[in-house]
Design a protein around this motif. Sequence first.
Motif, PDB file in Angstrom:
ATOM      1  N   GLY A 119       0.817  -1.209   0.000  1.00 44.75           N
ATOM      2  CA  GLY A 119       0.000   0.000   0.000  1.00 44.75           C
ATOM      3  C   GLY A 119       0.852   1.260   0.000  1.00 44.75           C
ATOM      4  N   ALA A 120       0.243   2.370  -0.436  1.00 47.83           N
ATOM      5  CA  ALA A 120       0.944   3.662  -0.385  1.00 47.83           C
ATOM      6  C   ALA A 120       1.247   4.025   1.074  1.00 47.83           C
ATOM      7  CB  ALA A 120       0.103   4.748  -1.052  1.00 47.83           C
ATOM      8  N   GLY A 121       0.419   3.524   2.006  1.00 47.82           N
ATOM      9  CA  GLY A 121       0.637   3.807   3.428  1.00 47.82           C
ATOM     10  C   GLY A 121       1.949   3.228   3.930  1.00 47.82           C
ATOM     11  N   LEU A 122       2.334   2.076   3.416  1.00 54.07           N
ATOM     12  CA  LEU A 122       3.610   1.486   3.837  1.00 54.07           C
ATOM     13  C   LEU A 122       4.766   2.378   3.358  1.00 54.07           C
ATOM     14  CD1 LEU A 122       4.852  -0.986   5.302  1.00 54.07           C
ATOM     15  CD2 LEU A 122       5.171  -2.013   3.043  1.00 54.07           C
ATOM     16  N   PHE A 123       4.584   2.952   2.172  1.00 48.21           N
ATOM     17  CA  PHE A 123       5.611   3.827   1.601  1.00 48.21           C
ATOM     18  C   PHE A 123       5.742   5.127   2.407  1.00 48.21           C
ATOM     19  CE2 PHE A 123       7.021   6.863  -1.749  1.00 48.21           C
ATOM     20  CZ  PHE A 123       8.258   6.280  -2.007  1.00 48.21           C
ATOM     21  N   THR A 124       4.594   5.681   2.812  1.00 52.93           N
ATOM     22  CA  THR A 124       4.638   6.969   3.523  1.00 52.93           C
ATOM     23  C   THR A 124       4.652   6.790   5.050  1.00 52.93           C
ATOM     24  OG1 THR A 124       2.235   7.159   3.370  1.00 52.93           O
ATOM     25  CG2 THR A 124       3.510   8.261   1.660  1.00 52.93           C
ATOM     26  N   TYR A 125       4.813   5.558   5.499  1.00 49.12           N
ATOM     27  CA  TYR A 125       4.902   5.255   6.936  1.00 49.12           C
ATOM     28  C   TYR A 125       5.845   6.227   7.680  1.00 49.12           C
ATOM     29  CZ  TYR A 125       6.017   2.161  10.974  1.00 49.12           C
ATOM     30  OH  TYR A 125       6.235   1.647  12.230  1.00 49.12           O
ATOM     31  N   PRO A 126       7.070   6.466   7.148  1.00 53.98           N
ATOM     32  CA  PRO A 126       7.978   7.357   7.891  1.00 53.98           C
ATOM     33  C   PRO A 126       7.489   8.803   7.960  1.00 53.98           C
ATOM     34  CG  PRO A 126       9.157   6.114   6.186  1.00 53.98           C
ATOM     35  CD  PRO A 126       7.707   5.914   5.933  1.00 53.98           C
ATOM     36  N   VAL A 127       6.615   9.202   7.038  1.00 53.73           N
ATOM     37  CA  VAL A 127       6.076  10.569   7.078  1.00 53.73           C
ATOM     38  C   VAL A 127       5.111  10.701   8.257  1.00 53.73           C
ATOM     39  CG1 VAL A 127       4.734  12.304   5.847  1.00 53.73           C
ATOM     40  CG2 VAL A 127       6.300  10.814   4.573  1.00 53.73           C
ATOM     41  N   LEU A 128       4.287   9.670   8.458  1.00 51.57           N
ATOM     42  CA  LEU A 128       3.379   9.677   9.611  1.00 51.57           C
ATOM     43  C   LEU A 128       4.199   9.668  10.906  1.00 51.57           C
ATOM     44  CD1 LEU A 128       0.556   9.530  10.876  1.00 51.57           C
ATOM     45  CD2 LEU A 128       0.562   7.055  10.490  1.00 51.57           C
ATOM     46  N   GLN A 129       5.289   8.936  10.892  1.00 50.23           N
ATOM     47  CA  GLN A 129       6.152   8.911  12.077  1.00 50.23           C
ATOM     48  C   GLN A 129       6.764  10.298  12.322  1.00 50.23           C
ATOM     49  OE1 GLN A 129       8.811   5.598  12.336  1.00 50.23           O
ATOM     50  NE2 GLN A 129       9.899   6.430  14.106  1.00 50.23           N
ATOM     51  N   ALA A 130       7.179  10.976  11.253  1.00 53.52           N
ATOM     52  CA  ALA A 130       7.722  12.334  11.402  1.00 53.52           C
ATOM     53  C   ALA A 130       6.652  13.248  11.995  1.00 53.52           C
ATOM     54  CB  ALA A 130       8.193  12.862  10.049  1.00 53.52           C
ATOM     55  N   ALA A 131       5.410  13.091  11.522  1.00 53.66           N
ATOM     56  CA  ALA A 131       4.311  13.911  12.050  1.00 53.66           C
ATOM     57  C   ALA A 131       4.120  13.638  13.540  1.00 53.66           C
ATOM     58  CB  ALA A 131       3.024  13.623  11.278  1.00 53.66           C
ATOM     59  N   ASP A 132       4.137  12.363  13.937  1.00 54.46           N
ATOM     60  CA  ASP A 132       3.992  11.994  15.352  1.00 54.46           C
ATOM     61  C   ASP A 132       4.979  12.772  16.214  1.00 54.46           C
ATOM     62  OD1 ASP A 132       2.267   9.942  14.573  1.00 54.46           O
ATOM     63  OD2 ASP A 132       3.809   8.367  14.709  1.00 54.46           O
ATOM     64  N   ILE A 133       6.201  12.820  15.732  1.00 52.48           N
ATOM     65  CA  ILE A 133       7.299  13.383  16.531  1.00 52.48           C
ATOM     66  C   ILE A 133       7.248  14.913  16.530  1.00 52.48           C
ATOM     67  CG2 ILE A 133       9.823  13.575  16.650  1.00 52.48           C
ATOM     68  CD1 ILE A 133       9.890  10.702  15.329  1.00 52.48           C
ATOM     69  N   LEU A 134       7.040  15.495  15.341  1.00 51.72           N
ATOM     70  CA  LEU A 134       7.119  16.956  15.217  1.00 51.72           C
ATOM     71  C   LEU A 134       5.906  17.649  15.828  1.00 51.72           C
ATOM     72  CD1 LEU A 134       8.622  17.102  11.611  1.00 51.72           C
ATOM     73  CD2 LEU A 134       9.823  17.208  13.816  1.00 51.72           C
ATOM     74  N   LEU A 135       4.792  16.953  15.853  1.00 50.53           N
ATOM     75  CA  LEU A 135       3.540  17.499  16.392  1.00 50.53           C
ATOM     76  C   LEU A 135       3.663  17.876  17.871  1.00 50.53           C
ATOM     77  CD1 LEU A 135       0.601  17.965  15.498  1.00 50.53           C
ATOM     78  CD2 LEU A 135       0.166  15.529  15.838  1.00 50.53           C
ATOM     79  N   TYR A 136       4.623  17.293  18.557  1.00 56.56           N
ATOM     80  CA  TYR A 136       4.765  17.551  20.003  1.00 56.56           C
ATOM     81  C   TYR A 136       6.047  18.314  20.322  1.00 56.56           C
ATOM     82  CZ  TYR A 136       0.776  14.518  20.158  1.00 56.56           C
ATOM     83  OH  TYR A 136      -0.477  13.999  19.947  1.00 56.56           O
TER      84      TYR A 136
END
Length: 330
Positions: A119-136
């Motif tokens: 899935g495209a989600g597996l490809f953009t997995y690290p982007v969601l992780q970056a969001a998790d971290i930067l959001l806080y």
Amino acid sequence: MARVLSGIQPTGDKHIGNYIGAIRHWVVDQDVDDCFFFIVDLHALTAHPGPAELRESTLRVAAVLMACGLDPDRCTLWVQSHVHEHAELAWVLSNLAAFGELSRMTQFKDKSARQQLVGAGLFTYPVLQAADILLYRTDRVPVGEDQRQHLELTRDVAQRFNGRFGETFVLPEAAIPKVGARIMDLQDPTAKMSTSAESPQGTINIVDPPDDIRKKVRVAVTDSGREIVAREDKPAIANLLTIMSVATGRPIPDLEAAYEGKGYGDLKGDLAEAVIEYLRPIRERYEELMADPEEISRLLEVGAGKAQKVAAEVLAEVYERVGLLPRRQA
Ligand code: ATP
Ligand code: LTN
């Protein structure tokens, strides 16, 4: 106080590698820093779990974390999907992560080789992780060795955003422990211990019953020769000694000296008992917590509320900076 944040996947039973490489450090951090820990259920969707299984694992992993000592009074503990800002920031950041750099992520290469529908989600997995971290506005991210590359990508994306839209994000540092950042599979000491391993025999779960632990240690692969030393040409024995050292608090050189002249069987027998004792209080607490799932849900809801307060503020600033038109106040 530094802001510390880390996430864990609600997949399967968490294993002793997760505990040694990550969770046990979070337990210490919560008394020193401003700590945020969460269960990454949105990330878990990239592995296509069944809905009932995902719901159940999410609750179980919450219980495991609390049993390990994460205390919702001393840290913020929540489920990623309960704070919708994670997914929203991920969309904004996905425009700053380059296709080429995402293609080079080793986790993506490994996992995509094992999936039928990549899935495209597996490809953009690290982007969601970056969001998790930067959001806080995170200063430090305590993780195992396998997450180093994702942390580097997070810093690159943050720098790119700050350069283009003005100082918004804090650049996070990865905190990777010197010992135990990569516990290996007991059946294959060249692969990291993992939930998605081929054989469940190579993975010791945190809440495994004592007899399962005895069996897994007994059948663990060893190296040729008989010496009990943590040398590079002895990856299996080095791994067993690392686990033994963490479980007993004895330095590896002491263990090497103590096992001089003894056999692999002696080491394995002692290791199994040491691991059982090390994990016993956690398993007992886990059983107690699982008897009251309502209370776990309540604690997670309190955590989501605390997390969202920070996340909503940062996301609003990001929307403003990138030029999304504010919704008119009614
Ligand atoms: P999988 O390997 O199936 O993708 P996982 O076992 O790595 O899953 P995660 O929830 O992704 O589980 O990891 C939680 C934390 O545990 C992360 O910080 C990760 O770096 C760390 N970790 C995972 N495996 C190990 C290991 N074998 N040794 C040390 N730390 C580990
Ligand atoms: N990718 C990580 C889990 C994870 C995470 C995070 C870790 C998702 N978001 C933010 C630290 C910070 C993993 O597979 N262990």
